[in-house]
Design a protein around this motif. Sequence first.
Motif, mmCIF file in Angstrom:
data_model
loop_
_atom_site.group_PDB
_atom_site.id
_atom_site.type_symbol
_atom_site.label_atom_id
_atom_site.label_comp_id
_atom_site.label_asym_id
_atom_site.label_seq_id
_atom_site.Cartn_x
_atom_site.Cartn_y
_atom_site.Cartn_z
ATOM 1 N N ILE A 81 0.894 -1.240 -0.283
ATOM 2 C CA ILE A 81 0.054 -0.042 0.144
ATOM 3 C C ILE A 81 1.043 1.265 -0.044
ATOM 4 C CG2 ILE A 81 -1.530 1.337 1.295
ATOM 5 C CD1 ILE A 81 -2.881 -1.279 2.280
ATOM 6 N N LYS A 82 1.844 1.397 0.984
ATOM 7 C CA LYS A 82 2.734 2.468 0.794
ATOM 8 C C LYS A 82 3.523 2.627 -0.448
ATOM 9 C CE LYS A 82 5.373 1.195 4.544
ATOM 10 N NZ LYS A 82 6.516 1.622 5.548
ATOM 11 N N LEU A 83 4.023 1.531 -1.131
ATOM 12 C CA LEU A 83 4.581 1.730 -2.272
ATOM 13 C C LEU A 83 3.740 2.212 -3.398
ATOM 14 C CD1 LEU A 83 7.143 1.394 -3.886
ATOM 15 C CD2 LEU A 83 6.479 -1.109 -4.321
ATOM 16 N N ALA A 84 2.550 1.660 -3.426
ATOM 17 C CA ALA A 84 1.592 2.051 -4.357
ATOM 18 C C ALA A 84 1.082 3.561 -4.463
ATOM 19 C CB ALA A 84 0.189 1.339 -4.431
ATOM 20 N N ILE A 85 1.107 4.093 -2.985
ATOM 21 C CA ILE A 85 0.895 5.439 -2.879
ATOM 22 C C ILE A 85 2.125 6.350 -3.218
ATOM 23 C CG2 ILE A 85 0.237 7.361 -1.183
ATOM 24 C CD1 ILE A 85 -1.652 5.069 0.142
ATOM 25 N N GLU A 86 3.302 5.723 -2.956
ATOM 26 C CA GLU A 86 4.457 6.625 -3.315
ATOM 27 C C GLU A 86 4.675 6.684 -4.728
ATOM 28 O OE1 GLU A 86 7.943 4.407 -1.939
ATOM 29 O OE2 GLU A 86 7.254 4.991 0.459
ATOM 30 N N ARG A 87 4.067 5.738 -5.456
ATOM 31 C CA ARG A 87 4.043 5.710 -6.972
ATOM 32 C C ARG A 87 2.963 6.664 -7.737
ATOM 33 N NH1 ARG A 87 4.056 -0.648 -8.528
ATOM 34 N NH2 ARG A 87 6.249 -1.113 -8.079
ATOM 35 N N ASP A 88 1.768 6.782 -6.987
ATOM 36 C CA ASP A 88 0.659 7.679 -7.424
ATOM 37 C C ASP A 88 -0.049 8.206 -6.143
ATOM 38 O OD1 ASP A 88 -1.275 8.838 -8.712
ATOM 39 O OD2 ASP A 88 -2.080 6.948 -9.494
ATOM 40 N N PRO A 89 0.664 9.264 -5.733
ATOM 41 C CA PRO A 89 -0.253 9.774 -4.567
ATOM 42 C C PRO A 89 -1.823 10.079 -4.755
ATOM 43 C CG PRO A 89 1.962 10.931 -4.955
ATOM 44 C CD PRO A 89 1.601 10.222 -6.336
ATOM 45 N N GLU A 90 -2.149 10.253 -6.072
ATOM 46 C CA GLU A 90 -3.607 10.469 -6.480
ATOM 47 C C GLU A 90 -4.325 9.151 -6.354
ATOM 48 O OE1 GLU A 90 -4.614 13.454 -6.854
ATOM 49 O OE2 GLU A 90 -2.941 14.272 -6.806
ATOM 50 N N LEU A 91 -3.828 7.961 -5.844
ATOM 51 C CA LEU A 91 -4.419 6.835 -5.906
ATOM 52 C C LEU A 91 -5.364 6.768 -4.911
ATOM 53 C CD1 LEU A 91 -4.428 3.889 -6.935
ATOM 54 C CD2 LEU A 91 -2.888 3.234 -5.364
ATOM 55 N N ILE A 92 -4.980 7.735 -3.675
ATOM 56 C CA ILE A 92 -6.196 7.610 -2.456
ATOM 57 C C ILE A 92 -7.436 8.204 -2.811
ATOM 58 C CG2 ILE A 92 -4.265 7.347 -0.844
ATOM 59 C CD1 ILE A 92 -4.492 10.549 -0.320
#
Length: 625
Positions: A81-92
């Motif tokens: 989850i942390k890596l996915a948000i680091e890649r794409d902050p707009e994901l949340i």
Amino acid sequence: MSNVTALPFETRAIEAPAVEGIPLHDLYLSDMNPRQEVDPEGIALLADSIAMIGLIQPIAGFRDEQGKVGIVAGGRRWRAIKLAIERDPELIAHRTELTFIPTRLAPDAATARAWAAVENTAREDLHPADEIRAFGRMRESGADVPTIARTFGITEAHVYRRLALAALPAPVLDALKAGEINLGAAKAFTVADDEALALTVLDQIRNRETSEHRIKQMLQPDAINAASDRRARFVGIDAYRAVGGKATADLFAEATLLHDADLLNRLFAEKLQAAADAKETEWAWIETLDEAYVPYGMAEKLARLYCIEGELTEEQAERYDELAELAQAEVLDEAGEAELDALQAILDGDFTDAQRRFGGWFMCVSQDGTIRMDGPYVRPEDRAAAVEAEVLTGHAARQIEGAKADAPKTPYSGALVADLRAMRSAAIQGAMLDKPELALDLLAYTFAEKWGGPLAVRTDESPITPATETGFAPDPRLRATEGEEEGEDEGSAPEADPFDAFRAKGKKHRNAVLALALARSLKYDDRDPIFAKVEAETKASIRQVWTPTAENFFARVSAEYLDALHLDLTGCDPQRSGFKAFKSQKKGEKAAGMERLFTDPAYQAAWKIDAEKKARIEAWMPDCF
């Protein structure tokens, strides 16, 4: 006292703790979590899956005294989850569960420890059969391989491997799921192009340990592996397919299977003949062979030709030495290499037009699918004309049969020939010992032809001892003493009636004694057809009792003879440095080298003696017989 019987276990409803949304910054990896180290590549794949489909399963943790939540199960998901948000902050903004992470909180530390243990020991990976079907359904619905890989958090290579099995018949996948076959066996079924046969084979191998290779043979009994078959490698898959040849792919062996052997054989023969026709424009003859090598003895009666070496001018020789030094130092440029090759070609020489008028080659296709040439040779019918044209000179001009009065003399001295004949006799006599019926037939035939009186029989032993016994190992029975012949013990008392005692030993002993006496009396006469018949029937060969050595043979023939024999047995290129070094040696050194060629495996390996050449060496014998 109550009359109610107590149940062995108290039953009660178990309520799972509720799932709460915990901010990502309030989560950390608890010391209780056994997965403290993880594979970064696996986390990256899981991050792709979460970014695509969200977080399906909540993580589990235990709230500490500071209000933070330590993760006891789901540490990989937290990292992803942390890596996915680091890649794409707009994901949340698209994945609300990533704003407040769904977390199941343990009511106490003991429960948290239990969750940590169960999460990492009781979980079960998806069965390969289920993966195959799941991936297959996604592909049928339009998903591509990258999408499937991101969805399941796995590599694309793994998806490709599973999808290669998705088209297998359902019973094969059912058998895989039931444990009746393993994954390797399932992979073997990908070569099947007949479902009825595939199901028959499946029934034959259920719950049986059967190799993948054997399963493929059962599924494709007549298939030809294009990667290993020399015909297929020579013809080429594209040429085979271009004329309608049927082929299928073995996905897991990275091989192509051909199914039309007759077509392949025709294409093979046509291509080989075309190559022969092209070569025959330069030479008198080209003979194609079906084998992957030139069989032993094929060129036995032929005379070999060698190209004529060239000579460099003084200026060219100096330039050659200069370029060779630069090449040795690995500082020669491309133009220099081309110049050196041109000078080397002059030294190597070439065949003359006269040689090409009389010479020819054997042509075959080797195991690696390339054309193999053996020659050039002059055929017996062209030998006289080749000698007259001086294409064959010196030792090569010696006539095999019907030699002329002025023909070169034999390379074998009288003493050497006598030794070879003695050892040849020993080979035949030794072989006769195991054929007493043949010996008795010879005795009866001798009586019938030369009857001279009642048992006035005399057997004179033929000599079998050469001048040197190096490398000579006759049957020890031929040299047994009189007592040893009859199995008598030294110093034993004489029999009261020797004849009765002899007869009491039986017919087998009698026949052995007769065979030994008659074998010893066999005369050497290579002009007598009976002698040749005995040799053929006993399958005797001088090589059974004799190994050529420097002492018993090679030092007793000329250096030129050794050069020609070395070339014939090794098949090496006479223009290469290896043979040139052998040729430049003194005769004694050559003789020692030839002995090693016959007896030393390391020396044979240095000269690249393969199984075919080794068989020739082991069967070779002088041509004076």
